[in-house]
Design an enzyme around this catalytic site. Structure first.
Site, PDB file in Angstrom:
ATOM      1  N   HIS A  74     133.983  91.388  73.128  1.00 40.25           N
ATOM      2  CA  HIS A  74     133.001  91.225  72.047  1.00 40.25           C
ATOM      3  C   HIS A  74     131.675  91.840  72.493  1.00 40.25           C
ATOM      4  O   HIS A  74     131.102  91.414  73.496  1.00 40.25           O
ATOM      5  CB  HIS A  74     132.823  89.743  71.710  1.00 40.25           C
ATOM      6  N   HIS A 173     139.297  50.394  44.983  1.00 40.00           N
ATOM      7  CA  HIS A 173     138.591  49.330  44.273  1.00 40.00           C
ATOM      8  C   HIS A 173     137.212  49.776  43.813  1.00 40.00           C
ATOM      9  O   HIS A 173     136.717  49.294  42.789  1.00 40.00           O
ATOM     10  CB  HIS A 173     138.495  48.097  45.179  1.00 40.00           C
ATOM     11  N   CYS A 193     119.844  33.948  45.409  1.00 42.98           N
ATOM     12  CA  CYS A 193     121.271  33.597  45.400  1.00 42.98           C
ATOM     13  C   CYS A 193     121.518  32.531  44.346  1.00 42.98           C
ATOM     14  O   CYS A 193     120.730  31.584  44.194  1.00 42.98           O
ATOM     15  CB  CYS A 193     121.678  33.090  46.787  1.00 42.98           C
ATOM     16  N   HIS A 226     127.591  32.971  50.470  1.00 45.66           N
ATOM     17  CA  HIS A 226     127.942  32.680  49.081  1.00 45.66           C
ATOM     18  C   HIS A 226     128.487  33.902  48.346  1.00 45.66           C
ATOM     19  O   HIS A 226     129.194  33.756  47.339  1.00 45.66           O
ATOM     20  CB  HIS A 226     126.727  32.103  48.335  1.00 45.66           C
ATOM     21  N   HIS A 230     131.951  33.772  46.335  1.00 41.94           N
ATOM     22  CA  HIS A 230     132.140  34.259  44.963  1.00 41.94           C
ATOM     23  C   HIS A 230     133.406  35.115  44.855  1.00 41.94           C
ATOM     24  O   HIS A 230     134.174  34.981  43.895  1.00 41.94           O
ATOM     25  CB  HIS A 230     130.915  35.066  44.529  1.00 41.94           C
ATOM     26  N   CYS A 329     128.150  55.282  75.283  1.00 40.38           N
ATOM     27  CA  CYS A 329     128.125  54.723  76.641  1.00 40.38           C
ATOM     28  C   CYS A 329     129.521  54.393  77.142  1.00 40.38           C
ATOM     29  O   CYS A 329     129.783  54.440  78.348  1.00 40.38           O
ATOM     30  CB  CYS A 329     127.230  53.498  76.695  1.00 40.38           C
ATOM     31  N   HIS A 774     126.982  47.469  74.929  1.00 41.42           N
ATOM     32  CA  HIS A 774     126.636  48.566  75.839  1.00 41.42           C
ATOM     33  C   HIS A 774     127.475  48.498  77.109  1.00 41.42           C
ATOM     34  O   HIS A 774     127.742  47.423  77.640  1.00 41.42           O
ATOM     35  CB  HIS A 774     125.150  48.481  76.194  1.00 41.42           C
TER      36      HIS A 774
END
Length: 816
Positions: A74, A173, A193, A226, A230, A329, A774
């Site tokens: 090249h 979904h 809430c 909560h 639900h 790490c 870590h």
């Protein structure tokens, strides 16, 4: 001087979007545009090949640009030099850069930080240094090439941009979401809430508009769960976290059915149903990714000794740090450990400068052997192990060049080399290691060994002479029927020994954290090699009996890797326990008592089992019994054993936890028809060809596909767990009774005694899970223990070694 070949450049095209442009660093060493170890005002820069976009240095000792031009033919390169802009430099009087507080990582633009100088070069005109053609950029085509190279996302930058981001996709979904219009929700600051008064950490159900608080999160963010409640009451699957919505349409989306973060491609329309205009939103809360980053940054290791003084940085050959690339790490600790071993040093360091000349790969960036040689040069030569310059005008201040660098109590730590090319290549195609998420160090060690062996097989190297062979050994499994007293022996290949660490609570500390009693490492080894009773369908008695299983070492490795399993399952999620493990005196292990002896005089072997189905291999009876005793259906146990080499119940169990949600997990194992040697009983030529391209013989590929029911992915795993199987024997069940296929050509490791080992290194972990937190490595050197904490390399004080050794995750012992 003019170039007589300039007309040839018309054939070259700018890089495509999919091509990596290695303009930031040499692909064969860690020389970069500012001269990593050449401290001068006029660095040589990096030569980018305009044909393949390889990056190569002009270092006088190595001169990888010249070797690349000579080997590939090249002719044209673009020399790229960069200099930090004055505005990005700090003077000695200025405050150091503040610790990164905004955790959302944004893409820095190189042109805002650096001044670049580029020049076209022709290597046909000057084969030694390349002839510079300063006025070539006036040609429109040459200018388009230069612009293409300089504006493309460099290979290193591709990794940086993704550094702290999880790879999140849409799911069925979010794509098929059905909404029930219930009116607009309360304005920001007024919403709370629906089941408590919390006004932060709120999740909006995208089906009905219900507001529920999330679970309690790292950093003291409250939550009563909560939102999850639900979902359990309504089965509405998708919610969005208020406060994370941005005008660009980004937000935290969670699917409770998938139990994972997801993307909603139509979020703007879905939010409009509840009166939310994304164009007017301002991000006010941390996203889940930001919280994960903050948690991982919290789990760092002290760099001060017992006296409160900073630990002393060390520099020199074998003492070079690895910069944190973002959750890397786990990789750095493993790489530092393996390159501390003589086998790896002798394999890669002597030829690090000349390897490319004999390498058969097209590009160094695509060759794992090249990248291992590059790491050997970077870590072992000492060329890059020097204090980071921190004077006025420095281009190497840690936070300026690497925003993920650790904060240092002193300014004399090194910057470390950045193994971006190695990480990208070793993780390529792997569903976990290809991401930028934190991973398990033990799993990465196993993966690295597999990748290196795969490459050796592909290029025809003698695998027995490769450095990975120092880890190889065999474990003997003895199964005895409780009624007829007949036995079966099985020998399996492995590279690590995983030892369970029993949890014995002894109280809680002032913060309420559970404390555990010390456990001797010998006790853990006794558990692994002890006798275990299990339910077993005896082929001799033709009935279910209570059998006993015992495991011993068939051979011992040169380097023993011990994986301390300190986990308990909480809601099917492994949680790490900080149980202190006590090593023998002087950190030496004596394993003579754990050597297996094989079939003994007077013992009678059990007859072979009937195969569970035509074409299926004979499953590991003890592992099957263990898995079924845990409640897993037989079909799942068989699939897990097929996917993990049919060796170990522990590995199969981990596979099962990772594939519980697979839609075909309970489907019958697909097998080719059991007719003679032709027709559908043989794998397709395409499947065989794919495996043959990886370096396996056709016979090996056919046998692996037969053994795994034609599943190509499992066939690859089978091949690497049966490295000595030539594929020339009978298709199924042809191993002599009491032996696995691996054991037929002679064992790896040695059964000679004494089997005495001394601790060489250990990898420690801080955090609640091996997939967060870590990792660091402690390595014993001639000068004493050294701590490798990403880019920081320091002398380890005796107290930290003593305490962290107890809580290590991986122990590496050398045979003495």
């Amino acid at each position: 001087m003019s170039c007589n070949h300039i007309a040839d450049i018309a054939r070259l095209q700018p890089p495509r979007l999919s091509q990596s442009v290695h303009r930031e660093e040499c692909t064969q060493c860690f020389e970069n545009q500012v001269g990593k170890h050449v401290r001068s005002d006029s660095p040589l820069g990096v030569d980018v090949c305009l044909t393949c976009f390889n990056g190569a240095c002009l270092d006088k000792e190595r001169h990888h640009a010249r070797s690349h031009a000579t080997k590939t033919g090249h002719s044209f390169t673009l020399n790229v030099k960069r200099k930090l802009k004055p505005s990005a430099n700090r003077t000695d009087e200025e405050e150091p850069p503040a610790k990164m507080k905004k955790l959302a990582i944004v893409e820095d633009r190189e042109e805002e930080k650096y001044e670049f100088k580029t020049v076209l070069k022709c290597w046909q005109c000057d084969s030694q240094n390349g002839l510079e053609i300063p006025d070539a950029s006036q040609d429109p085509h040459v200018k388009s090439l230069i612009d293409g190279v300089m504006t493309s996302l460099s290979s290193a930058r591709q990794s940086e941009v993704k550094a702290w981001e999880e790879e999140i996709t849409a799911c069925e979904h979010t794509l098929m979401l059905e909404q029930h219009a219930t009116g607009h929700i309360a304005a920001s600051g007024l919403a709370h809430c629906q089941k408590c008064d919390l006004k932060e950490n709120l999740w909006l159900c995208l089906t009905c508009g219900s507001l529920g608080c999330g679970r309690q999160q790292f950093g003291g963010i409250g939550g009563n769960g909560h939102g999850l409640q639900h979902y359990e009451e309504t089965r509405h699957p998708v919610s969005v976290k208020l406060g994370t919505i941005t005008p660009e349409g980004g937000a935290d989306i969670y699917c409770y059915i998938c139990n994972d973060s997801k993307v909603d491609p139509d979020l703007s329309r879905h939010l409009a149903t509840f009166g939310i205009n994304v164009q007017t939103q301002t991000k006010t809360e941390k996203s889940m990714t930001e919280l994960q980053i903050e948690q991982n940054l919290k789990f760092d290791f002290s760099l001060t000794g017992e006296d409160g003084k900073a630990l002393e940085p060390v520099f020199g050959p074998g003492l070079t740090g690895l910069s944190n690339l973002g959750n890397s790490c786990y990789m750095a600790s493993v790489v530092q450990t393996v390159f501390s071993l003589p086998a790896f040093r002798q394999r890669y360091q002597p030829t690090s400068a000349s390897h490319w000349e004999s390498c058969h790969e097209t590009l160094p960036a695509e060759c794992i052997d090249c990248q291992m040689h590059k790491l050997a040069d970077g870590l072992l030569s000492g060329r890059y192990s020097h204090p980071r310059p921190h004077g006025s005008g420095s281009a190497s201040a840690p936070k300026e060049t690497n925003p993920l660098a650790h904060d240092s109590p002193t300014p004399v730590f090194q910057e470390g080399v950045r193994p971006t090319g190695f990480k990208a290549l070793v993780g390529k195609g792997h569903e976990e290691f290809a991401t930028m998420r934190q991973q398990d160090a033990e799993e990465f060690f196993t993966h690295l060994v597999t990748v290196l062996r795969r490459h050796a097989k592909k290029v025809g190297l003698d695998e027995k002479k490769e450095p990975t062979e120092v880890f190889a050994f065999r474990m003997e499994q003895r199964l005895e029927c409780g009624d007829c007293k007949r036995v079966r022996y099985r020998v399996d290949a492995t590279d690590t020994v995983s030892v369970p660490v029993p949890a014995k609570e002894k109280g809680k500390d002032a913060d309420g954290k559970t404390l555990y009693e010390d456990v001797q490492l010998k006790e853990c080894l006794d558990i692994v090699t002890g006798t275990e009773a299990l339910e077993y369908q005896c082929p001799g008695c033709q009935k279910k009996v209570i059998a006993t299983k015992r495991t011993r070492f068939a051979t011992f490795p040169e380097v023993l890797v011990v994986h301390a399993k300190k986990f308990q399952l909480v809601n099917w999620v492994p949680a790490k326990l900080d149980i202190p493990v006590i090593l023998p005196e002087s950190d030496e292990l004596q394993l003579d008592e754990y050597l297996g002896r094989g079939l003994q005089p007077g013992e009678t072997e059990l007859p072979n089992d009937e195969a569970a189905a035509p074409g299926l291999p004979q499953f590991n009876e003890a592992a099957m019994a263990q898995l079924e005793a845990m409640g897993f259906p037989a079909i799942r146990c068989q699939k897990a054993l097929l996917a993990t080499g049919n060796n170990d119940a522990e590995a199969a169990m981990e596979w099962l936890f990772g594939h519980m949600e697979d839609p075909d997990i309970d489907a019958p194992i697909q097998l080719p028809s059991s007719g003679g040697g032709g027709g559908n009983s043989e794998p397709s030529s395409e499947q065989v060809g794919m495996l043959a391209d990886m370096g396996f013989t056709s016979a090996q590929a056919r046998k692996a596909l037969r053994e795994t029911g034609g599943n190509a992915e499992r066939a690859v795993e089978w091949l690497f767990s049966h490295p000595d199987d030539t594929g020339e024997d009978a298709p199924t069940g042809s191993a002599p009774a009491g032996q696995s296929q691996q054991a037929q050509s002679g064992p790896a490791g040695s059964s000679e005694l004494p089997a005495r080992y001394r601790l060489k290194a250990f990898i420690s972990h801080k955090g609640p899970s091996v997939h967060s937190g870590h990792y660091v490595a402690h390595i014993r050197t001639e000068e004493g223990w050294v701590l490798f904490n990403d880019e920081k390399v320091v002398k380890a004080d005796a107290e930290s070694v003593r305490e962290l050794k107890k809580l290590a995750y991986l122990y590496v012992f050398e045979r003495v």
